[in-house]
Motif scaffolding. Structure first.
Motif, mmCIF file in Angstrom:
data_model
loop_
_atom_site.group_PDB
_atom_site.id
_atom_site.type_symbol
_atom_site.label_atom_id
_atom_site.label_comp_id
_atom_site.label_asym_id
_atom_site.label_seq_id
_atom_site.Cartn_x
_atom_site.Cartn_y
_atom_site.Cartn_z
ATOM 1 N N ARG A 107 2.585 9.025 65.638
ATOM 2 C CA ARG A 107 2.329 10.353 65.064
ATOM 3 C C ARG A 107 0.849 10.655 64.983
ATOM 4 O O ARG A 107 0.432 11.818 64.936
ATOM 5 N N TYR A 115 4.390 13.550 74.327
ATOM 6 C CA TYR A 115 5.812 13.684 74.012
ATOM 7 C C TYR A 115 6.562 14.388 75.151
ATOM 8 O O TYR A 115 7.683 14.014 75.502
ATOM 9 N N VAL A 140 9.277 17.148 68.249
ATOM 10 C CA VAL A 140 8.005 17.081 67.544
ATOM 11 C C VAL A 140 7.306 18.430 67.653
ATOM 12 O O VAL A 140 6.895 19.030 66.661
ATOM 13 N N LYS A 166 12.509 21.847 66.320
ATOM 14 C CA LYS A 166 12.145 21.017 65.172
ATOM 15 C C LYS A 166 13.260 21.035 64.127
ATOM 16 O O LYS A 166 13.733 22.094 63.730
ATOM 17 N N PRO A 177 7.579 15.907 58.551
ATOM 18 C CA PRO A 177 6.725 15.124 59.454
ATOM 19 C C PRO A 177 5.551 14.440 58.777
ATOM 20 O O PRO A 177 4.896 13.591 59.396
#
Length: 436
Positions: A107, A115, A140, A166, A177
Motif C-alpha cells: 500500500r 496494480y 484499489v 472500490k 484503506p
C-alpha cells in the motif's frame, strides 16, 4: 420483341447469379465442436457425443454425433473430453495477490500503474484456467474498470469482468484503506475513497461507484480476516446505511454483494435486500432461513478460508492482529458451506482469488464436493447459478442455442473426478478460441 425478351432474361439471370455470389461471400464460416461428453447446465444430465455449432459469437445449434460442417467451417475434435459452459467466479480480486508480509507494505510502495499491470497478468491466468466471466469485488484505484474496457476492446486478454470498483466500508471497517496506518498517514477518507458514515454518505458512495463505471456494489458489512483491525466479525454498518446503499444501487440497476462473517451483519444486510453474502462464516439456522426466504445467494470462498488457515500456522506470515482471525475463521467456512448446501441455500461459485493464487480458482470445486455437494451441482454453481446471480442468464451460463459461445473442456469426465476441473485444456470466450 423476342430479342428484347431474350436480353431481359439474361440480365435477370446475371442479377440472380450476382446476388447468390454476394450471399455466399458474406456467409459466416461456423465452428463445429465435437465432444464425447456435454454438460449444458440446463439440467443435471450429461449428454454423449454432441457437436456444438458456433457462428460469430453465438451458439446456433447442438446436434447429435460428430458433425464436421461444410467447406470453410472449422472443426474441433474434443473426443474423450467433456464440454461445459464457460466457468464463472463470483469473487475475485484481480489486481492483488497475497504474498505474505510484503502484501501489507504494498500500500505504501505500489502505484496505480503497478496494480493495473498486475491485474492484466492475473486476468489472463484466470481466463486460461477456464473462467470466462468474473465478478471483481474490490479495487484499489478502479483498475479493473479500466481492464474491463481493455478486454472488451480486444486490447488485453482476460475474462468478462463485472467490477465493483472500490468496496464500500465504514470508518475503521474492513476495506477502509487506511487501517493500520500511523496517524500521519491515516487521514479521513470519505465516500470518494469508499468510506461512509451515515445515510447521505452511503448514497454518495454508491453514486460515486456508478460515476466511476462500476457494474455492481460491494460492501463490507462485518469485520474481515486480513484487514489490520481487531474484529473479524462485528457488524460495521447500521441498518439505515445498508438500506440506503441497497435502495440507491437498485436505482442504478446495480446488485449488491456483501462481505460478511458475523451473524448480525449478515442479518442486517439480508433484511436490507442485498443479492449475495460472501464468506458467511458464522451463518446459523436463522440466517439460512432468511437467505432462503429472500433468495439471497451464498458465495462461499472455501479456498480462501483454507488458505489463510494454513498460512496462520507460519510465524510472521500475517501481522499479529491478523493471525488469530485467520486461524479461527478460515477453517470454519467449509463447514458453513456444508450446512448451507444441505439446507437448500442458493449457492454461486466464488473463491476470493487474490487471497490464494490467481489461476488456482478451480481448486474450489474439490472443496465443495468434499463438503457434500455433488460434482454436477458444483459445476452448475459456476455456470447457471453464477449467471443468475449476475442477472445475465439470458446470455450466458448454459450451452443453449442463441446464447453467447463461452465454452470450456477437460479431458475425461469431471463427474467421476472433480479435480479434472483444475486442468482445463480448451477455452472459448465469445466465440473465439483462446486456449486449445
Amino acid at each position: 420483341m423476342l430479342k428484347d425478351i431474350f436480353k431481359r432474361s439474361h440480365i435477370a439471370k446475371a442479377v440472380l447469379i450476382s446476388a447468390a455470389f454476394i450471399v455466399a461471400s458474406n456467409a459466416q464460416a461456423a465452428t463445429h465442436i465435437f465432444a464425447s461428453k456435454l454438460i449444458t447446465s440446463e439440467d443435471s444430465k450429461m449428454q454423449s457425443d454432441k457437436t456444438v455449432i458456433v457462428e460469430n459469437n453465438k451458439i446456433i445449434s447442438i446436434v447429435d454425433g460428430k458433425n464436421q460442417g461444410g467447406e470453410g467451417d472449422t472443426f474441433i475434435d474434443l473426443s474423450g473430453s467433456t464440454l461445459m459452459p464457460g466457468l464463472m467466479d463470483m469473487h475475485v480480486h484481480l489486481s492483488y495477490q497475497n504474498e505474505g508480509p510484503s502484501s501489507y507494505l504494498k500500500r505504501f510502495t505500489a502505484n496505480e500503474a503497478d496494480y493495473a499491470i498486475s491485474a492484466v497478468d492475473y486476468a489472463q491466468k484466470t481466463l486460461m484456467a477456464g473462467f470466462t466471466t468474473v465478478r471483481n469485488l474490490g479495487d484499489v484505484t478502479n483498475e479493473t474498470v479500466a481492464l474491463r474496457k481493455s478486454i472488451s476492446q480486444g486490447v488485453s486478454v482476460g475474462p468478462r469482468i463485472y467490477s465493483a470498483g472500490k468496496s464500500i466500508a465504514t470508518t475503521g471497517g474492513h476495506a477502509d484503506p487506511t487501517n493500520g496506518r500511523s496517524s500521519d498517514f491515516m487521514g479521513n477518507p470519505g465516500p470518494l475513497e469508499g468510506v461512509v458514515n451515515g445515510v447521505a454518505e452511503a448514497r454518495k458512495a454508491v453514486r460515486q461507484r456508478y460515476k466511476e463505471g462500476a457494474d455492481l456494489i460491494k460492501i463490507t458489512a462485518t469485520g474481515g480476516v486480513l484487514s489490520v483491525a481487531k474484529s473479524g466479525q462485528n457488524p460495521q454498518f447500521m441498518t439505515d446505511e445498508l438500506e440506503a446503499i441497497v435502495q440507491t444501487a437498485k436505482d442504478y440497476g446495480m446488485t449488491v454483494a456483501v462481505h460478511a462473517h458475523g451473524k448480525e451483519g449478515m442479518k442486517r444486510a439480508i433484511l436490507a435486500g442485498v443479492d449475495s453474502i460472501e464468506h458467511g462464516t458464522y451463518m446459523d439456522k436463522e440466517i439460512i432461513r432468511l437467505m432462503r426466504k429472500h433468495d439471497v445467494y451464498y458465495v462461499p470462498t472455501i479456498l480462501a478460508g483454507n488458505f489463510v488457515a494454513e498460512k496462520a500456522k507460519i510465524d510472521g506470515y500475517f501481522p499479529d492482529i491478523v493471525r488469530p482471525k485467520a486461524a479461527a475463521i478460515g477453517p470454519l467456512i467449509q463447514k458453513t458451506f456444508a450446512r448451507a448446501h444441505e439446507n437448500g441455500v442458493l449457492i454461486a461459485f466464488g473463491t476470493d482469488s487474490g487471497v490464494s493464487a490467481h489461476g488456482d480458482n478451480a481448486q474450489e470445486f474439490a472443496l465443495m464436493v468434499e463438503a457434500g455437494m455433488s460434482e454436477m451441482d458444483a459445476i452448475m454453481s459456476a455456470t447457471i447459478n453464477a449467471a443468475k446471480l449476475l442477472k445475465i442468464d439470458k446470455e450466458l451460463g448454459t450451452i443453449t442455442q442463441g446464447k453467447l459461445a463461452d465454452l470450456v473442456a477437460v479431458k475425461g469426465n469431471p463427474l467421476e473426478d472433480i479435480t479434472l476441473m483444475e486442468k482445463i485444456d480448451f477455452v472459448m470466450k465469445d466465440g473465439k478460441v483462446v486456449k486449445q
